[in-house]
Design an enzyme around this catalytic site. Sequence first.
Site, PDB file in Angstrom:
ATOM      1  N   LYS A 116       0.841  -1.203   0.000  1.00 22.73           N
ATOM      2  CA  LYS A 116       0.000   0.000   0.000  1.00 22.73           C
ATOM      3  C   LYS A 116       0.879   1.258   0.000  1.00 22.73           C
ATOM      4  CE  LYS A 116      -0.322  -0.162   5.062  1.00 22.73           C
ATOM      5  NZ  LYS A 116      -1.168  -0.570   6.200  1.00 22.73           N
ATOM      6  N   ARG A 144     -11.112   0.073  15.233  1.00 23.59           N
ATOM      7  CA  ARG A 144     -11.064   0.877  14.014  1.00 23.59           C
ATOM      8  C   ARG A 144     -11.933   0.170  12.991  1.00 23.59           C
ATOM      9  NH1 ARG A 144      -5.384   1.342  10.840  1.00 23.59           N
ATOM     10  NH2 ARG A 144      -5.792  -0.889  10.774  1.00 23.59           N
ATOM     11  N   HIS A 174      -6.175  -7.270  13.620  1.00 22.33           N
ATOM     12  CA  HIS A 174      -4.982  -6.419  13.564  1.00 22.33           C
ATOM     13  C   HIS A 174      -4.612  -6.038  15.000  1.00 22.33           C
ATOM     14  CE1 HIS A 174      -2.128  -4.112  11.304  1.00 22.33           C
ATOM     15  NE2 HIS A 174      -2.559  -2.925  11.708  1.00 22.33           N
ATOM     16  N   ARG A 234       1.137 -10.500   7.263  1.00 22.91           N
ATOM     17  CA  ARG A 234       1.046  -9.302   6.404  1.00 22.91           C
ATOM     18  C   ARG A 234       2.246  -8.407   6.680  1.00 22.91           C
ATOM     19  NH1 ARG A 234      -3.822  -9.574   9.350  1.00 22.91           N
ATOM     20  NH2 ARG A 234      -3.175  -7.728  10.500  1.00 22.91           N
ATOM     21  N   TYR A 278      13.515  31.200   4.266  1.00 14.82           N
ATOM     22  CA  TYR A 278      12.210  31.704   4.699  1.00 14.82           C
ATOM     23  C   TYR A 278      12.206  32.000   6.200  1.00 14.82           C
ATOM     24  CZ  TYR A 278       9.994  30.234   0.313  1.00 14.82           C
ATOM     25  OH  TYR A 278       9.627  30.080  -0.994  1.00 14.82           O
ATOM     26  N   CYS A 299      12.738  24.052   2.409  1.00 12.33           N
ATOM     27  CA  CYS A 299      11.725  24.612   1.517  1.00 12.33           C
ATOM     28  C   CYS A 299      10.974  23.486   0.823  1.00 12.33           C
ATOM     29  CB  CYS A 299      12.370  25.497   0.468  1.00 12.33           C
ATOM     30  SG  CYS A 299      13.507  26.700   1.139  1.00 12.33           S
ATOM     31  N   MET A 300      10.022  23.861  -0.004  1.00 13.12           N
ATOM     32  CA  MET A 300       9.249  22.847  -0.720  1.00 13.12           C
ATOM     33  C   MET A 300      10.155  22.022  -1.630  1.00 13.12           C
ATOM     34  SD  MET A 300       5.898  23.351  -3.131  1.00 13.12           S
ATOM     35  CE  MET A 300       4.800  23.987  -1.891  1.00 13.12           C
ATOM     36  N   ASP A 301      11.100  22.689  -2.298  1.00  8.91           N
ATOM     37  CA  ASP A 301      11.864  22.016  -3.344  1.00  8.91           C
ATOM     38  C   ASP A 301      13.367  21.940  -3.098  1.00  8.91           C
ATOM     39  OD1 ASP A 301       9.363  22.144  -4.738  1.00  8.91           O
ATOM     40  OD2 ASP A 301       9.849  24.246  -5.092  1.00  8.91           O
TER      41      ASP A 301
END
Length: 389
Positions: free
Chosen positions: A37, A131, A159, A218, A264, A312-314
């Site tokens: 997943k 859950r 689980h 699993r 920033y 930063c983002m990048d």
Amino acid sequence: MENENAWIEIQYDHLQHNVLEIKKLLPKKTTFMAVVKANAYGHGLIQVATYLNTIGITSFGVARIEEAVELRKAGIKGEILVFGYTSPDQCQVLSDYDIMQTVVDVEHARALEEMNIPIKVHIKIDTGMHRLGIDFQRMEELVAIFQYRYLCIEGMYTHLCVCDSQQQDDVDFTNQQIDAFYQVIESLKVHQIKVPKIHIQSSYGVLNYPLLSCDYARIGIAMYGILSTDDHRTIRKVNLKPVLSIKAKVISIRTVPAGETIGYGRTYVCHNETQVAVIPVGYADGIPRNFETQGGYVIIRGQKVPIVGRICMDQMTIDISQYDVKIGDTVTVIGHKRDSISVENIATMCDTITNEVLSRLNNRLPRIDIKAKKIYQTNINYSKKSNLG
Ligand SMILES: *Cc1c(COP(=O)(O)O)cnc(C)c1O
């Protein structure tokens, strides 16, 4: 890697090593269900599943039906179980692609049955996590579901929610969960219902409760060669090798005078003249933004080089004043334990678990099979011709 300035390295031989090591801990009858997943915990869903097929793994677990369909469209062989909720409206998809679906509660069972489409299901039993699953005490309703016409019940599972802990109260709770599950199995027998295949353990379930003998285990995080944090002790020791690394190249270097700030928010003040190098990896690539404030660093030629200024983002900026670093040098952003920058280190420093850090990696960075020197996934086809069709 000549053209790449930031990339994810995947070591498939390590994936195989981990599968074999974990299999050694499992009873002979237990099938290794590879949990792929969340883009195979950031490792690349199709590439990982395809590789696992080639080494004989034919049982897969995913969270969502979309992931299962993607696997089938890529030609993945074997069983696929969806752990999460799927709308009854998608019963035909489950049937068309031969996907096994988890029954998440009594209402879900009823709604799936009412679609009048034969599907394969595994029934989840809630033994204390609260859950998903049918409460283990609701035996009458469970027995009724076993009489349904359209649900072909291939499996039943639960689980564990504290099986990673060695604390006595957690061990007691886990044993209660396990007992509750086996109680359900005994009740089914009393009702003369054939018990389907059963499973309980995820990675920590196998490592801490190795005596359980189920039809499947699993396995997610451990297959990728790591544990959830770097301080977890387990009953069974297993020699795991991390499958994934993130590397980048230094793309720019500048001298910043004393008194200036970096990035920033101007959070980092240069007390002295500082040599700053830029690496083209940021939080959009999955590196937690708060890593910098937790003493974050990267590795260049075996040395820890501190991240300075906000991630930063990048990109991120590092202080190379004390080091001999040149443009084009390779930087390890996520490596292995021996590189002193494992994903366990980063997760623990950022107060999370490796599962979160890995599953948040996306497809922006190309994934490279380091042995085959093959780029499996790039976000863009650079050929102008084929772009124009
Ligand atoms: C994600 C998941 C697993 C795998 O857990 P790991 O701790 O990564 O091994 C197993 N079972 C279910 C139901 C899951 O959702």
